[in-house]
Design a protein around this motif. Structure first.
Motif, PDB file in Angstrom:
ATOM      1  N   GLY A  41      20.269   9.797  32.947  1.00 16.60           N
ATOM      2  CA  GLY A  41      21.651  10.214  32.750  1.00 16.60           C
ATOM      3  C   GLY A  41      22.358  10.678  34.005  1.00 16.60           C
ATOM      4  N   THR A  42      21.700  10.616  35.159  1.00 17.72           N
ATOM      5  CA  THR A  42      22.305  11.128  36.390  1.00 17.72           C
ATOM      6  C   THR A  42      23.600  10.392  36.739  1.00 17.72           C
ATOM      7  OG1 THR A  42      20.240  11.939  37.345  1.00 17.72           O
ATOM      8  CG2 THR A  42      21.986  11.375  38.889  1.00 17.72           C
ATOM      9  N   GLN A  43      23.636   9.075  36.545  1.00 17.48           N
ATOM     10  CA  GLN A  43      24.841   8.326  36.915  1.00 17.48           C
ATOM     11  C   GLN A  43      26.055   8.830  36.135  1.00 17.48           C
ATOM     12  OE1 GLN A  43      26.469   3.704  37.212  1.00 17.48           O
ATOM     13  NE2 GLN A  43      24.513   4.108  36.231  1.00 17.48           N
ATOM     14  N   ARG A  44      25.877   9.102  34.856  1.00 20.26           N
ATOM     15  CA  ARG A  44      26.991   9.626  34.056  1.00 20.26           C
ATOM     16  C   ARG A  44      27.357  11.047  34.489  1.00 20.26           C
ATOM     17  NH1 ARG A  44      30.003   8.556  29.749  1.00 20.26           N
ATOM     18  NH2 ARG A  44      30.561  10.210  28.299  1.00 20.26           N
ATOM     19  N   GLN A  45      26.367  11.857  34.785  1.00 23.02           N
ATOM     20  CA  GLN A  45      26.644  13.214  35.255  1.00 23.02           C
ATOM     21  C   GLN A  45      27.407  13.191  36.574  1.00 23.02           C
ATOM     22  OE1 GLN A  45      26.177  14.795  32.345  1.00 23.02           O
ATOM     23  NE2 GLN A  45      25.211  16.521  33.395  1.00 23.02           N
ATOM     24  N   HIS A  48      31.020  12.842  35.737  1.00 23.07           N
ATOM     25  CA  HIS A  48      31.609  14.106  35.273  1.00 23.07           C
ATOM     26  C   HIS A  48      31.826  15.084  36.422  1.00 23.07           C
ATOM     27  CE1 HIS A  48      31.652  13.269  31.032  1.00 23.07           C
ATOM     28  NE2 HIS A  48      30.337  13.070  30.961  1.00 23.07           N
ATOM     29  N   ALA A  49      30.928  15.042  37.423  1.00 21.72           N
ATOM     30  CA  ALA A  49      30.989  16.001  38.527  1.00 21.72           C
ATOM     31  C   ALA A  49      31.868  15.540  39.679  1.00 21.72           C
ATOM     32  CB  ALA A  49      29.574  16.276  39.044  1.00 21.72           C
ATOM     33  N   GLY A  50      32.389  14.312  39.589  1.00 15.16           N
ATOM     34  CA  GLY A  50      33.198  13.790  40.691  1.00 15.16           C
ATOM     35  C   GLY A  50      32.376  13.404  41.895  1.00 15.16           C
ATOM     36  N   VAL A  51      31.143  12.969  41.672  1.00 17.87           N
ATOM     37  CA  VAL A  51      30.267  12.536  42.752  1.00 17.87           C
ATOM     38  C   VAL A  51      30.244  11.016  42.788  1.00 17.87           C
ATOM     39  CG1 VAL A  51      27.877  12.459  43.575  1.00 17.87           C
ATOM     40  CG2 VAL A  51      28.817  14.595  42.659  1.00 17.87           C
ATOM     41  N   SER A  52      30.520  10.440  43.946  1.00 14.68           N
ATOM     42  CA  SER A  52      30.539   8.995  44.124  1.00 14.68           C
ATOM     43  C   SER A  52      29.211   8.520  44.700  1.00 14.68           C
ATOM     44  CB  SER A  52      31.683   8.616  45.077  1.00 14.68           C
ATOM     45  OG  SER A  52      31.514   7.322  45.595  1.00 14.68           O
ATOM     46  N   SER A  53      28.899   7.233  44.469  1.00 18.29           N
ATOM     47  CA  SER A  53      27.713   6.660  45.106  1.00 18.29           C
ATOM     48  C   SER A  53      27.838   6.714  46.622  1.00 18.29           C
ATOM     49  CB  SER A  53      27.520   5.214  44.646  1.00 18.29           C
ATOM     50  OG  SER A  53      28.643   4.418  44.994  1.00 18.29           O
ATOM     51  N   HIS A  54      29.074   6.691  47.136  1.00 18.20           N
ATOM     52  CA  HIS A  54      29.281   6.770  48.580  1.00 18.20           C
ATOM     53  C   HIS A  54      29.022   8.177  49.130  1.00 18.20           C
ATOM     54  CE1 HIS A  54      31.208   2.917  47.843  1.00 18.20           C
ATOM     55  NE2 HIS A  54      31.195   2.697  49.137  1.00 18.20           N
ATOM     56  N   ALA A 294      23.706  25.862  35.611  1.00 22.70           N
ATOM     57  CA  ALA A 294      24.213  25.148  34.443  1.00 22.70           C
ATOM     58  C   ALA A 294      24.713  23.790  34.902  1.00 22.70           C
ATOM     59  CB  ALA A 294      25.334  25.937  33.773  1.00 22.70           C
ATOM     60  N   ASP A 295      24.682  22.819  34.015  1.00 26.15           N
ATOM     61  CA  ASP A 295      25.128  21.477  34.371  1.00 26.15           C
ATOM     62  C   ASP A 295      26.563  21.496  34.874  1.00 26.15           C
ATOM     63  OD1 ASP A 295      22.696  20.980  33.162  1.00 26.15           O
ATOM     64  OD2 ASP A 295      23.388  19.193  32.109  1.00 26.15           O
ATOM     65  N   LEU A 296      26.811  20.746  35.932  1.00 25.67           N
ATOM     66  CA  LEU A 296      28.118  20.530  36.567  1.00 25.67           C
ATOM     67  C   LEU A 296      28.606  21.742  37.364  1.00 25.67           C
ATOM     68  CD1 LEU A 296      29.943  18.501  33.761  1.00 25.67           C
ATOM     69  CD2 LEU A 296      28.393  17.699  35.557  1.00 25.67           C
TER      70      LEU A 296
END
Length: 305
Positions: A41-45, A48-54, A294-296
């Motif tokens: 589930g990391t890709q979906r998280q 939600h967190a505004g983290v890009s693959s870049h 906590a998440d995010l």
């Protein structure tokens, strides 16, 4: 956005809950992004967190239990889908090479990006730089104690120098001579050491599934930010020892002994719906800043002192 911060993507242990995703942590450090233990589930998280693959320049896997690595296929395929234009190093225990290869090629996709597998052997040690570091630092790994091979990581910034205005004035150093002194180390008879003091480099450590061992203490030493598992509470310490984990109290004692500034507790067993007990136990042993992750959540690396 802080240039140095931890973005928490997941905080569960073996079993996720409705409020806690499997593990995942991104450490932002001056343009470098270290993704630790991408669980399912990391890709979906990340979305939600505004983290890009870049944002990811390294991936660091502590060990090959599913809650720490089953998100790898999605993350790797997203890096390729988005055509990340620079090599991404992947650190993981060498004994898990077969698992890494299965996860890396879990399904069909077009490979457009370069992954650089860098398996860990022996006791660990300093890892190769990526070449993208905006500020110098060393990433180190150390062996931990778990039923399967496991490593923790820490980032160490070298010490620098902090100029002291009163000493600059006393030695008559001003204007362009200040820059020259920093570049060359001397202006006339005045050395950089005459007008400055040591500025301690910052440190961040990441310790997941492990019993207490030498590696835990070595990684935590002097950390400004310590991210550490606290799977169990004291009443279940026998389970922690049996399964290769830490309690909140053990994590807090490590932090106190190591001179940690901010302690981040995470990787909580689903048996504890309420984490106040983790915080209470940690407070009995550590009087610095404690964060029950906590998440995010976004947690800044403490500023320099």
């Amino acid at each position: 956005m802080s240039a140095r911060e931890l973005v928490v993507l997941g905080t569960a242990s073996q079993v996720p809950t409705r409020h806690r995703n499997h593990n995942g942590y991104l450490l932002r450090w001056d343009g470098e992004g270290l993704l630790f233990d991408p669980g399912e589930g990391t890709q979906r998280q990340m979305l939600h967190a505004g983290v890009s693959s870049h944002d990811i320049t390294r991936i660091c896997v502590t060990h090959f239990h599913g809650d720490h690595c089953l998100g790898l296929p999605g993350v790797i395929q997203r890096i390729n889908l988005d055509k990340v234009p620079y090599p991404v190093a992947v650190h993981y225990p060498a004994s898990g090479e077969a698992f890494f290869e299965r996860l890396r090629h879990a399904s069909a996709f077009y490979e457009t990006a370069e992954l650089r597998p860098e398996p860990l052997t022996g006791e660990g040690g300093a890892l190769k730089p990526t070449g993208r570091e905006r500020t110098p630092f060393t990433l180190e790994a150390a062996r931990l104690s778990h039923p399967v091979d496991s490593y923790g990581y820490r980032l160490v910034e070298p010490d620098g120098r902090r100029l002291l205005p009163q000493k600059l004035r006393a030695h008559g150093i001003s204007g362009p001579d200040v820059g020259r002194l920093q570049r060359e180390g001397r202006v006339g008879d005045v050395t950089l050491g005459d007008v400055s003091e040591t500025r301690r480099g910052q440190r961040a450590a990441f310790i997941m599934d492990t019993r207490l061992c030498e590696g835990v203490h070595a990684l935590a030493e002097g950390a400004d930010l310590l991210v550490i598992e606290a799977t169990f509470r004291d009443a279940d310490e026998h389970l922690a020892e049996e399964h290769g984990h830490l309690t909140a109290a053990q994590a807090a004692r490590v932090a106190a002994q190591a001179g940690v500034r901010t302690l981040v507790l995470t990787h909580f067993s689903q048996r504890y719906p309420d984490l106040e007990g983790h915080l209470d136990e940690a407070r009995r042993h550590f009087d610095g800043e404690i964060v029950v992750a906590a998440d995010l959540m976004r947690i800044p690396v403490p500023g320099r002192v």
